[in-house]
Design a protein around this motif. Structure first.
Motif, PDB file in Angstrom:
ATOM      1  N   THR A 428      -8.661  -4.882  10.347  1.00  0.00           N
ATOM      2  CA  THR A 428      -7.283  -4.932  10.830  1.00  0.00           C
ATOM      3  C   THR A 428      -6.371  -4.186   9.860  1.00  0.00           C
ATOM      4  O   THR A 428      -6.492  -4.341   8.644  1.00  0.00           O
ATOM      5  N   THR A 429      -5.455  -3.386  10.400  1.00  0.00           N
ATOM      6  CA  THR A 429      -4.524  -2.629   9.564  1.00  0.00           C
ATOM      7  C   THR A 429      -3.098  -3.118   9.780  1.00  0.00           C
ATOM      8  O   THR A 429      -2.636  -3.227  10.920  1.00  0.00           O
ATOM      9  N   THR A 430      -2.413  -3.436   8.683  1.00  0.00           N
ATOM     10  CA  THR A 430      -1.011  -3.831   8.719  1.00  0.00           C
ATOM     11  C   THR A 430      -0.208  -2.811   7.922  1.00  0.00           C
ATOM     12  O   THR A 430      -0.562  -2.495   6.782  1.00  0.00           O
ATOM     13  N   THR A 431       0.863  -2.308   8.501  1.00  0.00           N
ATOM     14  CA  THR A 431       1.701  -1.312   7.834  1.00  0.00           C
ATOM     15  C   THR A 431       3.010  -1.950   7.381  1.00  0.00           C
ATOM     16  O   THR A 431       3.700  -2.585   8.177  1.00  0.00           O
ATOM     17  N   ILE A 432       3.318  -1.784   6.105  1.00  0.00           N
ATOM     18  CA  ILE A 432       4.548  -2.321   5.534  1.00  0.00           C
ATOM     19  C   ILE A 432       5.432  -1.138   5.157  1.00  0.00           C
ATOM     20  O   ILE A 432       5.050  -0.300   4.332  1.00  0.00           O
ATOM     21  N   HIS A 433       6.582  -1.031   5.782  1.00  0.00           N
ATOM     22  CA  HIS A 433       7.488   0.079   5.511  1.00  0.00           C
ATOM     23  C   HIS A 433       8.369  -0.214   4.292  1.00  0.00           C
ATOM     24  O   HIS A 433       8.780  -1.357   4.063  1.00  0.00           O
ATOM     25  N   LEU A 434       8.642   0.814   3.519  1.00  0.00           N
ATOM     26  CA  LEU A 434       9.451   0.719   2.301  1.00  0.00           C
ATOM     27  C   LEU A 434       8.991  -0.437   1.414  1.00  0.00           C
ATOM     28  O   LEU A 434       9.757  -1.332   1.060  1.00  0.00           O
ATOM     29  N   PRO A 435       7.724  -0.444   1.033  1.00  0.00           N
ATOM     30  CA  PRO A 435       7.221  -1.537   0.190  1.00  0.00           C
ATOM     31  C   PRO A 435       7.708  -1.393  -1.247  1.00  0.00           C
ATOM     32  O   PRO A 435       8.239  -0.348  -1.646  1.00  0.00           O
ATOM     33  N   GLN A 436       7.505  -2.434  -2.023  1.00  0.00           N
ATOM     34  CA  GLN A 436       7.853  -2.388  -3.449  1.00  0.00           C
ATOM     35  C   GLN A 436       6.739  -1.639  -4.178  1.00  0.00           C
ATOM     36  O   GLN A 436       5.654  -2.181  -4.403  1.00  0.00           O
ATOM     37  N   MET A 437       6.985  -0.415  -4.553  1.00  0.00           N
ATOM     38  CA  MET A 437       6.025   0.389  -5.299  1.00  0.00           C
ATOM     39  C   MET A 437       6.776   1.549  -5.946  1.00  0.00           C
ATOM     40  O   MET A 437       7.795   2.006  -5.420  1.00  0.00           O
ATOM     41  N   GLU A 438       6.304   1.986  -7.074  1.00  0.00           N
ATOM     42  CA  GLU A 438       6.953   3.086  -7.773  1.00  0.00           C
ATOM     43  C   GLU A 438       5.898   3.997  -8.372  1.00  0.00           C
ATOM     44  O   GLU A 438       4.842   3.536  -8.821  1.00  0.00           O
ATOM     45  N   LEU A 439       6.186   5.278  -8.391  1.00  0.00           N
ATOM     46  CA  LEU A 439       5.322   6.264  -9.044  1.00  0.00           C
ATOM     47  C   LEU A 439       6.125   6.887 -10.170  1.00  0.00           C
ATOM     48  O   LEU A 439       7.071   7.635  -9.943  1.00  0.00           O
ATOM     49  N   GLN A 440       5.751   6.569 -11.409  1.00  0.00           N
ATOM     50  CA  GLN A 440       6.471   7.048 -12.576  1.00  0.00           C
ATOM     51  C   GLN A 440       5.502   7.666 -13.574  1.00  0.00           C
ATOM     52  O   GLN A 440       4.591   7.003 -14.072  1.00  0.00           O
ATOM     53  N   GLU A 441       5.684   8.960 -13.829  1.00  0.00           N
ATOM     54  CA  GLU A 441       4.883   9.681 -14.819  1.00  0.00           C
ATOM     55  C   GLU A 441       3.389   9.479 -14.584  1.00  0.00           C
ATOM     56  O   GLU A 441       2.611   9.230 -15.517  1.00  0.00           O
ATOM     57  N   GLY A 442       2.978   9.576 -13.314  1.00  0.00           N
ATOM     58  CA  GLY A 442       1.569   9.497 -12.978  1.00  0.00           C
ATOM     59  C   GLY A 442       1.016   8.088 -12.865  1.00  0.00           C
ATOM     60  O   GLY A 442      -0.175   7.909 -12.620  1.00  0.00           O
ATOM     61  N   THR A 443       1.858   7.086 -13.027  1.00  0.00           N
ATOM     62  CA  THR A 443       1.405   5.694 -12.949  1.00  0.00           C
ATOM     63  C   THR A 443       2.040   5.018 -11.744  1.00  0.00           C
ATOM     64  O   THR A 443       3.249   5.103 -11.547  1.00  0.00           O
ATOM     65  N   VAL A 444       1.207   4.369 -10.938  1.00  0.00           N
ATOM     66  CA  VAL A 444       1.694   3.618  -9.792  1.00  0.00           C
ATOM     67  C   VAL A 444       1.938   2.180 -10.228  1.00  0.00           C
ATOM     68  O   VAL A 444       1.018   1.497 -10.697  1.00  0.00           O
ATOM     69  N   TYR A 445       3.178   1.720 -10.087  1.00  0.00           N
ATOM     70  CA  TYR A 445       3.527   0.331 -10.410  1.00  0.00           C
ATOM     71  C   TYR A 445       3.692  -0.454  -9.113  1.00  0.00           C
ATOM     72  O   TYR A 445       4.363  -0.004  -8.174  1.00  0.00           O
ATOM     73  N   VAL A 446       3.086  -1.650  -9.073  1.00  0.00           N
ATOM     74  CA  VAL A 446       3.155  -2.499  -7.876  1.00  0.00           C
ATOM     75  C   VAL A 446       3.477  -3.928  -8.306  1.00  0.00           C
ATOM     76  O   VAL A 446       3.214  -4.316  -9.446  1.00  0.00           O
ATOM     77  N   PRO A 447       4.050  -4.735  -7.394  1.00  0.00           N
ATOM     78  CA  PRO A 447       4.350  -6.128  -7.738  1.00  0.00           C
ATOM     79  C   PRO A 447       3.054  -6.902  -7.979  1.00  0.00           C
ATOM     80  O   PRO A 447       2.133  -6.854  -7.157  1.00  0.00           O
ATOM     81  N   LEU A 448       2.966  -7.610  -9.079  1.00  0.00           N
ATOM     82  CA  LEU A 448       1.759  -8.370  -9.405  1.00  0.00           C
ATOM     83  C   LEU A 448       1.480  -9.422  -8.340  1.00  0.00           C
ATOM     84  O   LEU A 448       0.391  -9.502  -7.775  1.00  0.00           O
ATOM     85  N   ARG A 449       2.462 -10.249  -8.051  1.00  0.00           N
ATOM     86  CA  ARG A 449       2.281 -11.332  -7.091  1.00  0.00           C
ATOM     87  C   ARG A 449       1.936 -10.813  -5.702  1.00  0.00           C
ATOM     88  O   ARG A 449       0.970 -11.238  -5.069  1.00  0.00           O
ATOM     89  N   GLY A 450       2.732  -9.839  -5.210  1.00  0.00           N
ATOM     90  CA  GLY A 450       2.517  -9.331  -3.868  1.00  0.00           C
ATOM     91  C   GLY A 450       1.155  -8.690  -3.695  1.00  0.00           C
ATOM     92  O   GLY A 450       0.514  -8.832  -2.653  1.00  0.00           O
ATOM     93  N   THR A 451       0.696  -7.978  -4.710  1.00  0.00           N
ATOM     94  CA  THR A 451      -0.597  -7.308  -4.623  1.00  0.00           C
ATOM     95  C   THR A 451      -1.733  -8.322  -4.601  1.00  0.00           C
ATOM     96  O   THR A 451      -2.671  -8.214  -3.800  1.00  0.00           O
ATOM     97  N   LEU A 452      -1.672  -9.325  -5.462  1.00  0.00           N
ATOM     98  CA  LEU A 452      -2.712 -10.360  -5.477  1.00  0.00           C
ATOM     99  C   LEU A 452      -2.751 -11.113  -4.155  1.00  0.00           C
ATOM    100  O   LEU A 452      -3.827 -11.443  -3.643  1.00  0.00           O
ATOM    101  N   ASP A 453      -1.590 -11.381  -3.597  1.00  0.00           N
ATOM    102  CA  ASP A 453      -1.549 -12.069  -2.305  1.00  0.00           C
ATOM    103  C   ASP A 453      -2.219 -11.246  -1.218  1.00  0.00           C
ATOM    104  O   ASP A 453      -2.954 -11.773  -0.377  1.00  0.00           O
TER     105      ASP A 453
END
Length: 479
Positions: A428-453
């Motif tokens: 099953t595929t779920t698409t989340i628009h404008l999620p919390q994520m950032e790309l800074q200097e080659g590093t992708v940052y994501v929310p710890l809690r949201g990603t684990l969930d």
């Protein structure tokens, strides 16, 4: 001796010996039972297999709980399916009448009207979880689908109004929708499911007139404690029109108004024949039960933390502790020690000044203050380091500017061109628009809690220890 007498004598002795043996066996049975009864613990966890068999037969199994009966006749006005454009009018009437109510909200509606939920909480109303989208076909095909929507809405409420409600109402009510497993899992997870005593009838068809709604409520039944079902979703203008008269009706009958809380004994409908057949394996039961218990432990830890923080604030032991938000029907996530899915502090301007350590099953991920971020009250961590610590892997597709993370049967695709996150889970595929994520200097940052969930791992507890913010992941971690 005559042959007939000999036969009767032989039969007599056989019966005598048989009776004696039966007496000995009975005595031995009673004695062994007495020893078993004396050695059996008085209380303890019920056998999981036995519970499963009871649930499969349709028997409901509950945890022991203590509820508090009101001292005077009390009515709980409840509103489902909101918030919507009508919710503001409902809040205006409740404010004018000095009445508190309970709003069972849909996650997607909270996303659309966050300010109305914030107003309801600020004005002292209770918030309950009514799933994310109210679609019966998704919610009642199996408990995992219902659970996902409950957790999704819970996360939305935590981010919007900083609470995680323990109150749940099933769309359409539990009759014909819930089976014994639904009730059991939610009970084990620490939730209270509320049906109702009086259905106002405002949703039995489109455009039910206010006069009919009032007349339906007027018929009762009336008792010392009453839960009344109404709706504040789109299309219920007549409910708004009927509300002042409904409030006057209960005032005239001597009722006081209150919000639903965990201490209120819930109303449960009988278990009816479910509309959709559901597979039920014991392995699936054990897995879902483990997830439910992780959630209950997390909520208990959060509640204990809240009480501890209140005591500390009262004693003025720490002026720097975050504020505690009082809630009805839910638990504030604004505490020093958090739980699954919280990691959200009231003081959103606070800066992270301590190293972060994520405690996994057999290893840990340690990040100093330069290698993670604390933004809008959330911990954001490097995706690659998190996935590799979990035992997963990650790929960067440069042409698509997309980071693809794999963990077991879960795939997360962070698309920086489309600005969306695609979650692939068991086909099953779920698409989340404008999620919390950032790309800074080659590093992708994501929310710890949201990603684990999203990886179905979750967070059990977290809190400062020896100058380090330590996060303990949930029990269902797969490495």
């Amino acid at each position: 001796m005559p042959s007939g007498l000999h036969a009767r004598s032989h039969t007599y002795y056989k019966r005598l010996i048989l009776g004696y043996l039966l007496f000995c066996l009975a005595a031995l049975f009673c004695f062994s039972n007495r020893i078993y009864a004396e050695t059996e613990p008085v209380v303890g966890e019920p056998d999981s297999h036995e519970v499963y068999l009871k649930l499969k037969k349709g028997e409901r199994v509950w945890k022991d709980k203590v509820y508090v009966a009101p001292q005077q006749p009390t009515v709980y006005l409840t509103f489902d399916d909101g918030p919507s454009k009508l919710t503001g009018q409902v809040l205006d009437i409740l404010q004018q009448e000095e009445v508190k109510a309970t709003f069972f909200v849909l996650g997607k509606q909270v996303e659309a009207y966050p300010d109305l939920v914030k107003r309801a909480v600020a004005e002292g109303h209770a918030i309950g979880n009514h799933t994310y989208n109210h679609v019966y076909g998704e919610l009642y095909k199996g408990f995992s689908s219902f659970w996902e929507q409950i957790e999704r809405t819970e996360d939305i409420l935590a981010e919007t109004v900083d609470i995680r409600p323990s109150l749940i109402r099933a769309p359409g009510g539990t009759f014909g929708n819930f089976d014994a497993f639904y009730f059991y899992y939610l009970d084990q997870a620490g939730y209270e499911v509320h049906d109702w005593h009086i259905d106002s009838g405002d949703s039995k068809r489109v455009g039910v007139p206010a006069s009919e709604i009032i007349q339906t409520v007027r018929k009762g039944p009336f008792q010392d404690e009453l839960i009344v079902l109404m709706h504040d979703g789109t299309g219920h203008e007549q409910t708004v029109k009927a509300l002042p008269e409904i409030i006057r009706l209960f005032k005239q009958k001597g009722y006081v108004f209150a919000v639903l809380q965990p201490s209120v004994q819930p109303k449960h409908f009988a278990v009816g024949k479910v509309q959709q057949p559901r597979p039920s394996s014991e392995a699936g039961y054990e897995k879902q039960l483990a997830e439910a218990k992780v959630h209950e432990l997390a909520m208990s830890a959060l509640e204990q933390s809240r009480h501890a923080q209140q005591a500390a604030d009262k004693a003025n032991h720490s002026e720097s502790s975050p504020m505690i938000q009082e809630t009805a029907g839910g638990v504030s996530t604004s505490t020093v020690v958090g739980t699954k899915g919280s990691l959200l502090l009231t003081n959103h301007t606070r800066t992270a000044a301590a190293p972060l350590e994520v405690l996994l099953a057999r290893k840990s991920l340690k990040l100093d203050t330069e290698h993670y971020r604390f933004k809008d009250g959330h911990y954001q961590v490097p995706l690659r380091q998190l996935m590799e610590s979990l035992g997963g892997d990650i790929q960067w597709r440069g042409e698509q500017r997309t980071a693809v993370a794999h963990y077991g049967l879960h795939t997360l695709e962070y698309d920086f061109v489309q600005q969306e996150l695609r979650v692939r889970d068991h086909g099953t595929t779920t698409t989340i628009h404008l999620p919390q994520m950032e790309l800074q200097e080659g590093t992708v940052y994501v929310p710890l809690r949201g990603t684990l969930d999203k990886l179905r791992i979750g967070i059990a507890t977290y809190g400062p220890e020896d100058g380090v913010m330590k996060v303990q992941v949930g029990m269902n971690l797969r490495l």
